[in-house]
Write an enzyme that holds these catalytic residues in place. Structure first.
Site, PDB file in Angstrom:
ATOM      1  N   ASN A 156      -2.906   6.160   6.679  1.00  0.00           N
ATOM      2  CA  ASN A 156      -3.622   6.835   7.757  1.00  0.00           C
ATOM      3  C   ASN A 156      -4.313   5.814   8.667  1.00  0.00           C
ATOM      4  O   ASN A 156      -4.186   4.604   8.498  1.00  0.00           O
ATOM      5  CB  ASN A 156      -4.623   7.846   7.186  1.00  0.00           C
ATOM      6  CG  ASN A 156      -5.686   7.180   6.316  1.00  0.00           C
ATOM      7  OD1 ASN A 156      -5.960   5.984   6.430  1.00  0.00           O
ATOM      8  ND2 ASN A 156      -6.297   7.953   5.441  1.00  0.00           N
TER       9      ASN A 156
ATOM     10  N   TYR B  31       0.851  -1.191   0.000  1.00  0.00           N
ATOM     11  CA  TYR B  31       0.000   0.000   0.000  1.00  0.00           C
ATOM     12  C   TYR B  31       0.883   1.236   0.000  1.00  0.00           C
ATOM     13  O   TYR B  31       1.782   1.378   0.837  1.00  0.00           O
ATOM     14  CB  TYR B  31      -0.935   0.033   1.210  1.00  0.00           C
ATOM     15  CG  TYR B  31      -1.876   1.216   1.110  1.00  0.00           C
ATOM     16  CD1 TYR B  31      -3.009   1.141   0.311  1.00  0.00           C
ATOM     17  CD2 TYR B  31      -1.594   2.425   1.743  1.00  0.00           C
ATOM     18  CE1 TYR B  31      -3.850   2.238   0.159  1.00  0.00           C
ATOM     19  CE2 TYR B  31      -2.426   3.522   1.602  1.00  0.00           C
ATOM     20  CZ  TYR B  31      -3.553   3.416   0.801  1.00  0.00           C
ATOM     21  OH  TYR B  31      -4.376   4.509   0.643  1.00  0.00           O
TER      22      TYR B  31
ATOM     23  N   HIS C 110       4.238  15.157   7.234  1.00  0.00           N
ATOM     24  CA  HIS C 110       3.261  14.084   7.019  1.00  0.00           C
ATOM     25  C   HIS C 110       1.865  14.487   7.473  1.00  0.00           C
ATOM     26  O   HIS C 110       0.901  13.772   7.193  1.00  0.00           O
ATOM     27  CB  HIS C 110       3.708  12.813   7.734  1.00  0.00           C
ATOM     28  CG  HIS C 110       4.894  12.161   7.093  1.00  0.00           C
ATOM     29  ND1 HIS C 110       4.855  11.588   5.842  1.00  0.00           N
ATOM     30  CD2 HIS C 110       6.175  12.013   7.532  1.00  0.00           C
ATOM     31  CE1 HIS C 110       6.040  11.103   5.532  1.00  0.00           C
ATOM     32  NE2 HIS C 110       6.862  11.344   6.541  1.00  0.00           N
TER      33      HIS C 110
ATOM     34  N   GLU D 202       8.738   5.528  16.233  1.00  0.00           N
ATOM     35  CA  GLU D 202       9.024   5.034  14.882  1.00  0.00           C
ATOM     36  C   GLU D 202      10.473   5.376  14.519  1.00  0.00           C
ATOM     37  O   GLU D 202      11.227   4.534  14.051  1.00  0.00           O
ATOM     38  CB  GLU D 202       8.057   5.685  13.896  1.00  0.00           C
ATOM     39  CG  GLU D 202       8.296   5.289  12.456  1.00  0.00           C
ATOM     40  CD  GLU D 202       7.433   6.079  11.501  1.00  0.00           C
ATOM     41  OE1 GLU D 202       7.274   5.630  10.340  1.00  0.00           O
ATOM     42  OE2 GLU D 202       6.908   7.147  11.872  1.00  0.00           O
ATOM     43  N   HIS D 203      10.848   6.641  14.720  1.00  0.00           N
ATOM     44  CA  HIS D 203      12.217   7.103  14.484  1.00  0.00           C
ATOM     45  C   HIS D 203      12.771   7.687  15.782  1.00  0.00           C
ATOM     46  O   HIS D 203      12.086   8.470  16.443  1.00  0.00           O
ATOM     47  CB  HIS D 203      12.265   8.211  13.429  1.00  0.00           C
ATOM     48  CG  HIS D 203      11.544   7.905  12.158  1.00  0.00           C
ATOM     49  ND1 HIS D 203      10.222   8.264  11.950  1.00  0.00           N
ATOM     50  CD2 HIS D 203      11.952   7.288  11.025  1.00  0.00           C
ATOM     51  CE1 HIS D 203       9.861   7.877  10.736  1.00  0.00           C
ATOM     52  NE2 HIS D 203      10.887   7.280  10.159  1.00  0.00           N
TER      53      HIS D 203
ATOM     54  N   SER E 101       2.845   8.848  11.457  1.00  0.00           N
ATOM     55  CA  SER E 101       4.265   8.849  11.745  1.00  0.00           C
ATOM     56  C   SER E 101       4.597   9.529  13.070  1.00  0.00           C
ATOM     57  O   SER E 101       3.831  10.353  13.578  1.00  0.00           O
ATOM     58  CB  SER E 101       5.004   9.564  10.605  1.00  0.00           C
ATOM     59  OG  SER E 101       6.393   9.453  10.757  1.00  0.00           O
TER      60      SER E 101
ATOM     61  N   GLU F  32      -0.931 -36.133  28.578  1.00  0.00           N
ATOM     62  CA  GLU F  32      -1.864 -35.148  28.018  1.00  0.00           C
ATOM     63  C   GLU F  32      -3.184 -35.777  27.589  1.00  0.00           C
ATOM     64  O   GLU F  32      -4.072 -35.076  27.093  1.00  0.00           O
ATOM     65  CB  GLU F  32      -1.203 -34.442  26.823  1.00  0.00           C
ATOM     66  CG  GLU F  32      -0.001 -33.584  27.220  1.00  0.00           C
ATOM     67  CD  GLU F  32       0.609 -32.851  26.040  1.00  0.00           C
ATOM     68  OE1 GLU F  32       0.236 -33.165  24.884  1.00  0.00           O
ATOM     69  OE2 GLU F  32       1.458 -31.965  26.269  1.00  0.00           O
TER      70      GLU F  32
ATOM     71  N   GLN G 102       9.496  15.717   9.507  1.00  0.00           N
ATOM     72  CA  GLN G 102       8.549  14.659   9.834  1.00  0.00           C
ATOM     73  C   GLN G 102       7.136  15.203   9.942  1.00  0.00           C
ATOM     74  O   GLN G 102       6.155  14.524   9.602  1.00  0.00           O
ATOM     75  CB  GLN G 102       8.964  13.967  11.130  1.00  0.00           C
ATOM     76  CG  GLN G 102       8.540  12.516  11.230  1.00  0.00           C
ATOM     77  CD  GLN G 102       9.153  11.659  10.132  1.00  0.00           C
ATOM     78  OE1 GLN G 102      10.222  11.958   9.623  1.00  0.00           O
ATOM     79  NE2 GLN G 102       8.469  10.601   9.734  1.00  0.00           N
TER      80      GLN G 102
ATOM     81  N   HIS H 201      -1.519 -40.462  19.893  1.00  0.00           N
ATOM     82  CA  HIS H 201      -0.216 -39.855  19.650  1.00  0.00           C
ATOM     83  C   HIS H 201       0.899 -40.803  20.118  1.00  0.00           C
ATOM     84  O   HIS H 201       1.894 -41.027  19.408  1.00  0.00           O
ATOM     85  CB  HIS H 201      -0.084 -38.521  20.410  1.00  0.00           C
ATOM     86  CG  HIS H 201      -0.717 -37.352  19.736  1.00  0.00           C
ATOM     87  ND1 HIS H 201      -2.069 -37.209  19.596  1.00  0.00           N
ATOM     88  CD2 HIS H 201      -0.159 -36.252  19.144  1.00  0.00           C
ATOM     89  CE1 HIS H 201      -2.339 -36.070  18.971  1.00  0.00           C
ATOM     90  NE2 HIS H 201      -1.198 -35.470  18.679  1.00  0.00           N
TER      91      HIS H 201
ATOM     92  N   ASP I 256      14.378   7.861   5.351  1.00  0.00           N
ATOM     93  CA  ASP I 256      13.107   7.861   4.634  1.00  0.00           C
ATOM     94  C   ASP I 256      13.294   7.606   3.142  1.00  0.00           C
ATOM     95  O   ASP I 256      12.370   7.132   2.473  1.00  0.00           O
ATOM     96  CB  ASP I 256      12.394   9.199   4.817  1.00  0.00           C
ATOM     97  CG  ASP I 256      11.664   9.301   6.142  1.00  0.00           C
ATOM     98  OD1 ASP I 256      11.453   8.259   6.788  1.00  0.00           O
ATOM     99  OD2 ASP I 256      11.302  10.429   6.532  1.00  0.00           O
TER     100      ASP I 256
END
Length: 422
Positions: free
Chosen positions: A214, A129, A262, A316-317, A237, A403, A259, A408, A350
């Protein structure tokens, strides 16, 4: 840009980090609307995509074809500014080099009598996206498509919203051609995520969806994540700068403002033990254009107190600027990307440094990672039981019976007989 100055010298970093996070609405605030969009796309397919495109992207004008013809990609590349092309090509090279460094070879673990092979294989179809609206993002095309291709994904689809013309920006289309996208769709928003997850008459479904966007886009990714893989929550961001002694206020301000471009929902924070530096930042931010982003300037007693807050905020940064802040880089473990030193502006990461800019936001860097080939690859075990079957069965069968799984136990014990082991 709205800004405020805070003091955290003696405060609780956990509480202050929560206060900062509360400034940005959570994805749950749009969950009902997103669920409705997803349901409409699943039931009405292309018709719903075209309706939402008219409502949200083209201003009521009739959209162009949902799938962009290959000839349009070629035409966009032909008209691309040579300087932009040179930058994109270097970014493709650098992002590809870093992504290849993250690939892992198959690993064989040998035991006495059996073997486990850890194998990796790429998914068959991935969706990238690419946001639009405020600006085109050819850089996001590079980050997503190149990483998927390095991971070995044979079919990489891109979804990007068209403008009022009904078409995707030509720099985005050119980047799709340069980076190696196999399909491009002029669809944006939560409806694009729904189409990639479930498919329509035109849009083919994928196995993994990645990319920033968004709240609607990210909430849509969260809601479809039970049916497809996603990279995580990647937007809006945020940036956290720890500016110690020696940091240049004008450069820090530019990083915050970059930044902030954005737009609404973006949160930028600068923490410093130097009040005079924060004074300069306050003045520079007051003179800046309003992008709708939020800024907070925080007085801390020392750089390490700024890091304690950053660790709880999980940005994020994270930028560490000035010798006392830069020395803390080994302790910075909860950020999508850490940039160390005055020259290391977030903007480099970026676009062209080679690190990926599709990163966890909203504090998700506590547990999530930036985009890498691992998001497009599945790791699984291949087991080969040989001469050790008898010993393994004797050891494991009691566990199975504890169990309550008798079959098994018998399944394993049958291999003792089949291998002639008493």
């Amino acid at each position: 840009m709205e800004y405020e100055r805070l003091t955290a010298a003696d405060g609780d970093p956990v509480a202050l980090a929560a206060q900062l996070r509360a400034l940005v609405p959570p994805g749950a605030s749009v969950s009902d609307r997103v669920a409705e969009i997803i349901a409409q796309v699943r039931s009405k397919g292309d018709a719903a995509l075209l309706d939402y495109t008219r409502r949200f992207d083209t201003g009521g004008a009739e959209p162009s074809a949902l799938e962009v013809p290959a000839a349009d990609l070629d035409a966009a590349l032909a008209r691309l500014d040579p300087d932009v092309r040179a930058g994109l090509e270097r970014a493709i090279d650098n992002v590809g080099a870093v992504a290849r460094g993250a690939l892992r070879e198959d690993l064989t673990v040998d035991f006495d009598g059996h073997q486990v092979v850890l194998r990796e294989t790429p998914v068959q179809r991935a969706g990238i996206y690419v946001p639009g609206g405020r600006a085109p993002y050819p850089s996001t095309v590079v980050m997503g498509v190149v990483t998927a291709r390095v991971a070995g994904v044979p079919d990489v689809a891109v979804c990007a919203p068209p403008g009022t013309s009904g078409e995707i920006d030509h720099t985005v289309l050119a980047a799709c051609r340069l980076a190696g996208a196999t399909r491009v769709y002029a669809v944006g928003g939560a409806q694009a995520i729904a189409a990639l997850a479930y498919g329509t008459e035109t849009v083919g479904p994928v196995d993994v969806i990645v990319g920033p966007g968004n709240l609607y886009v990210q909430e849509a990714k969260r809601e479809v994540s039970g049916d497809v893989g996603i990279d995580g929550f990647a937007g809006p961001s945020d940036l956290f700068v720890i500016a110690g002694s020696g940091a240049q206020a004008d450069q820090v301000a530019l990083d915050l403002l970059a930044q902030a471009e954005h737009g609404p929902g973006t949160l930028v924070v600068a923490a410093s033990p130097a009040p005079e530096l924060l004074d300069e930042l306050e003045q520079l931010l007051a003179e800046s254009p309003d992008t709708g982003a939020l800024a907070r300037l925080i007085d801390v007693g020392a750089a390490h107190q700024g890091l304690a807050l950053a660790q709880e905020f999980a940005p994020e940064h994270l930028e560490l600027v000035g010798p006392d802040a830069e020395a803390l880089s080994p302790e910075a473990t909860r950020a999508g990307c850490v940039l160390v030193g005055g020259p290391s502006a977030t903007a480099f990461s970026d676009y062209i440094a080679g690190s990926n800019h599709i990163l966890p936001t909203g504090g998700a860097a506590r547990f999530s990672s930036g985009l890498s080939p691992a998001h497009f690859r599945r790791r699984f075990s291949e087991v080969r039981i040989g001469a050790g079957a008898g010993e393994l069965a004797r050891l494991a069968a009691p566990i199975a019976r504890a169990e309550g799984f008798e079959q098994h136990a018998r399944s394993m014990e049958a291999r003792i007989r089949d291998n002639g082991q008493g």
